[in-house]
Write an enzyme that holds these catalytic residues in place. Structure first.
Site, PDB file in Angstrom:
ATOM      1  NE  ARG A  78     105.559  25.903 -72.641  1.00 55.59           N
ATOM      2  CZ  ARG A  78     105.702  27.021 -71.764  1.00 55.59           C
ATOM      3  NH1 ARG A  78     103.996  26.747 -70.552  1.00 55.59           N
ATOM      4  NH2 ARG A  78     106.416  27.067 -70.921  1.00 55.59           N
ATOM      5  CG  HIS A 122     107.693  24.682 -66.083  1.00 50.13           C
ATOM      6  ND1 HIS A 122     106.965  24.685 -67.031  1.00 50.13           N
ATOM      7  CD2 HIS A 122     106.923  25.353 -64.825  1.00 50.13           C
ATOM      8  CE1 HIS A 122     105.524  25.745 -66.866  1.00 50.13           C
ATOM      9  NE2 HIS A 122     105.798  25.670 -65.047  1.00 50.13           N
ATOM     10  CD  GLU A 167     104.886  31.947 -65.508  1.00 53.32           C
ATOM     11  OE1 GLU A 167     104.791  31.490 -63.908  1.00 53.32           O
ATOM     12  OE2 GLU A 167     103.739  31.588 -66.365  1.00 53.32           O
ATOM     13  CG  ASN A 292     103.375  31.524 -69.710  1.00 55.58           C
ATOM     14  OD1 ASN A 292     103.581  31.315 -70.904  1.00 55.58           O
ATOM     15  ND2 ASN A 292     103.836  30.618 -69.059  1.00 55.58           N
ATOM     16  CE1 TYR A 294      99.472  31.518 -66.828  1.00 55.01           C
ATOM     17  CE2 TYR A 294      96.841  30.102 -65.843  1.00 55.01           C
ATOM     18  CZ  TYR A 294      98.762  30.285 -66.599  1.00 55.01           C
ATOM     19  OH  TYR A 294      98.857  29.324 -66.875  1.00 55.01           O
ATOM     20  CD  GLU A 351     102.089  27.899 -68.432  1.00 53.79           C
ATOM     21  OE1 GLU A 351     101.720  28.933 -67.541  1.00 53.79           O
ATOM     22  OE2 GLU A 351     103.235  27.741 -67.803  1.00 53.79           O
TER      23      GLU A 351
HETATM   24  O1  LIG Z   1      98.835  29.194 -61.868  1.00 54.89           O
HETATM   25  C1  LIG Z   1      98.877  27.816 -63.436  1.00 54.89           C
HETATM   26  C2  LIG Z   1     100.010  28.348 -63.560  1.00 54.89           C
HETATM   27  C3  LIG Z   1     100.848  27.113 -62.921  1.00 54.89           C
HETATM   28  O2  LIG Z   1     100.726  25.880 -63.025  1.00 54.89           O
HETATM   29  C4  LIG Z   1     102.083  27.054 -64.490  1.00 54.89           C
HETATM   30  O3  LIG Z   1     103.370  26.209 -64.075  1.00 54.89           O
HETATM   31  C5  LIG Z   1     102.893  28.101 -64.662  1.00 54.89           C
HETATM   32  O4  LIG Z   1     103.422  28.128 -65.452  1.00 54.89           O
HETATM   33  C6  LIG Z   1     101.998  29.568 -64.062  1.00 54.89           C
HETATM   34  N1  LIG Z   1     102.273  30.874 -64.539  1.00 54.89           N
HETATM   35  C7  LIG Z   1     101.634  31.375 -64.302  1.00 54.89           C
HETATM   36  C8  LIG Z   1     101.661  33.111 -64.281  1.00 54.89           C
HETATM   37  N2  LIG Z   1     101.091  33.552 -62.975  1.00 54.89           N
HETATM   38  C9  LIG Z   1     101.462  33.718 -61.995  1.00 54.89           C
HETATM   39  C10 LIG Z   1     101.730  34.593 -60.785  1.00 54.89           C
HETATM   40  C11 LIG Z   1     102.269  34.173 -59.587  1.00 54.89           C
HETATM   41  C12 LIG Z   1     102.564  33.033 -58.862  1.00 54.89           C
HETATM   42  C13 LIG Z   1     102.665  31.823 -60.106  1.00 54.89           C
HETATM   43  C14 LIG Z   1     102.215  32.287 -60.971  1.00 54.89           C
HETATM   44  C15 LIG Z   1     100.331  30.431 -63.843  1.00 54.89           C
HETATM   45  N3  LIG Z   1     100.607  29.223 -63.930  1.00 54.89           N
END
Ligand SMILES: OC[C@@H]1[C@@H](O)[C@H](O)[C@@H](O)c2nc(CNc3ccccc3)cn21
Length: 452
Positions: A78, A122, A167, A292, A294, A351
């Protein structure tokens, strides 16, 4: 997990990146600047003034990186397209050199048996479009549909899985409400307008795809299950608002054609009247949704925010470098919620990963090869892939897993301070070193998840 996990036939094992975070050379071959080129070169906007000028130098090292993906056994990759490479002014003139870069990348992926999963947006809006109001301008839906159509005409067929937006929540919460991300605005009034135009752009791009494309298209959202910090009525109300603001604000209009009712209360006077026909554009049939994941959000009432809700940090399992709690069960809960709320739409986990403290590269085995021992990342990944398996057993149609990330890369405003990659990047030499987690993940792919 009691018995050996069995993932569905065809479950796709891959990894994810994004253009601005890995490519470097943002202005090479007549590319135009993006809002991130501009934002990162604005003093004070990024940690240490870090920029995407070099990043992982993927724009020049792409063929070696595809070879690395092949050697790791990835089945899918991706990635995102930098809009301003292809349309330097955002609309109109096509920069063939920019289009050729992505065409060559796709051909190399296919030649190595790796399925491309292309994200159109993105976060790196062409700066020229920001000068015309960016996502605050209702014309942005037409700009995005024009760009999407250029990409469909060039790559559809070779690319069979398309993503419109990555996102929208982060784009607006970070870029228009809190200002931590490009374009760095801080406005409660702008945020819902940017969100709404992003979703109109998503709908316009899907509509254009139905006219020009013949394969699959979806939306990628970052969502996290929200749990009340206590069973007090105030915390439960705050949790409901946080859930509507992050998890339903984009999926509801895209899949149900309406916003969650809490948003009118969350934004108050800043919540506009939306034209009804907008929801006919936004709500388009999708072939999949990318999630996505986390971490989760433990939520308490907190009147100091517009949301009147704040996250409560969990003391025990926040050993990630971002401070995000490790909570795999949240992924199972989220996937089950998605199916219960929106039905049987195919899902990819597009993700999932963690920035952990990685020790320096060392020749620990005495074989002359460097190793990066990252057991905490392996533990994180194992538990989250197992959580996906639990959701599949609960009946959720999960079709694949894209590990974030293939490479250590530019973490937006946090610069190069957070390493999410399963492959270490030495930014001074651009040397790539697969971490232990990369070798572990190769085994997971080879065994189709049975070695978890
Ligand atoms: O932060 C890690 C990755 C980022 O590198 C990616 O470009 C992005 O798609 C991405 N989205 C999240 C989801 N959470 C998030 C929460 C607050 C601020 C930014 C990301 C994490 N991540």
């Amino acid at each position: 997990m009691s018995q050996v996990p069995t993932f569905p036939d065809g479950f796709l094992w891959g990894a994810a990146t994004a253009a601005h975070q890995i490519e470097g050379s943002p202005l090479a071959d007549d590319a135009g600047p993006s809002i991130w080129t501009r934002f990162a070169h604005t003093p004070g906007m990024t940690l240490n003034g870090d920029t995407g000028d070099v990043a992982c130098d993927h724009y020049r090292r792409w063929k070696d990186d595809v070879r690395l993906m092949r050697d790791l056994g990835l089945q899918a990759y991706r990635f995102s397209v930098a809009w301003a490479r292809v349309l330097p002014d955002g609309t109109g003139r096509i920069n063939q050199a920019g289009l050729d870069f992505y065409s060559r990348l796709v051909d190399e992926l296919l030649a190595n048996g790796i399925e491309p999963l292309l994200t159109l947006y993105h976060w790196d809006l062409p700066a020229a479009l920001d000068d015309r109001g960016g996502w605050l301008n209702r014309d942005s839906a037409d700009w995005f549909a024009e760009y999407a159509s250029v990409m469909y005409r060039a790559l559809d067929g070779r690319v069979k899985k398309w993503v419109t937006l990555n996102e929208p929540w982060v784009i607006t919460d970070g870029g228009y409400l809190h200002g931590a991300l490009a374009p760095g605005h801080r406005s409660l009034f702008e945020a819902p307008i940017a969100s709404h135009n992003l979703m109109r752009a998503h709908g316009a791009a899907v509509r254009a795809y139905r006219e020009a494309g013949a394969h699959e298209i979806g939306l990628v959202v970052n969502i996290e299950p929200k749990y009340p910090a206590s069973d007090s009525e105030a915390d439960r109300v705050a949790t409901r608002r946080a859930h509507a603001y992050m998890n339903e604000q984009y999926l509801h209009p895209a899949l149900l054609g309406r916003y969650p009712e809490e948003l009118e209360d969350v934004f108050g006077a800043a919540w506009p009247e939306w034209p009804k026909q907008d929801f006919e554009l936004i709500r388009q049939q999708l072939d999949f949704v990318g999630i996505n994941y986390y971490t989760r959000g433990v939520t308490e009432a907190n009147d100091s925010y517009p949301l009147k809700a704040g996250s409560v940090r969990q003391p025990l399992a926040t050993y990630t470098e971002t401070g995000w709690e490790v909570y795999p069960k949240g992924l199972t809960d989220l996937l089950v919620w998605f199916k219960q709320t929106y039905g049987d739409i195919p899902v990819y986990v597009t993700e999932n990963g963690a920035a952990m403290y990685d020790p320096p590269i060392a020749d620990v085995d005495g074989d002359g090869r460097g190793r990066v021992r990252d057991p905490l990342r392996i533990d994180y990944l194992r538990k989250h892939i197992a959580a996906i398996h639990d959701a599949i057993r609960a009946g959720v149609d999960v079709r694949g897993y894209m590990l974030w990330s293939l490479l250590d890369n530019l973490e937006w405003s946090l610069g190069y301070s957070k390493r999410f990659g399963m492959v270490h990047v030495n930014y001074a030499t651009q040397e790539r070193t697969p971490k232990d987690s990369a070798h572990w993940y190769s085994g997971v792919i080879r065994s189709h998840g049975r070695s978890l």
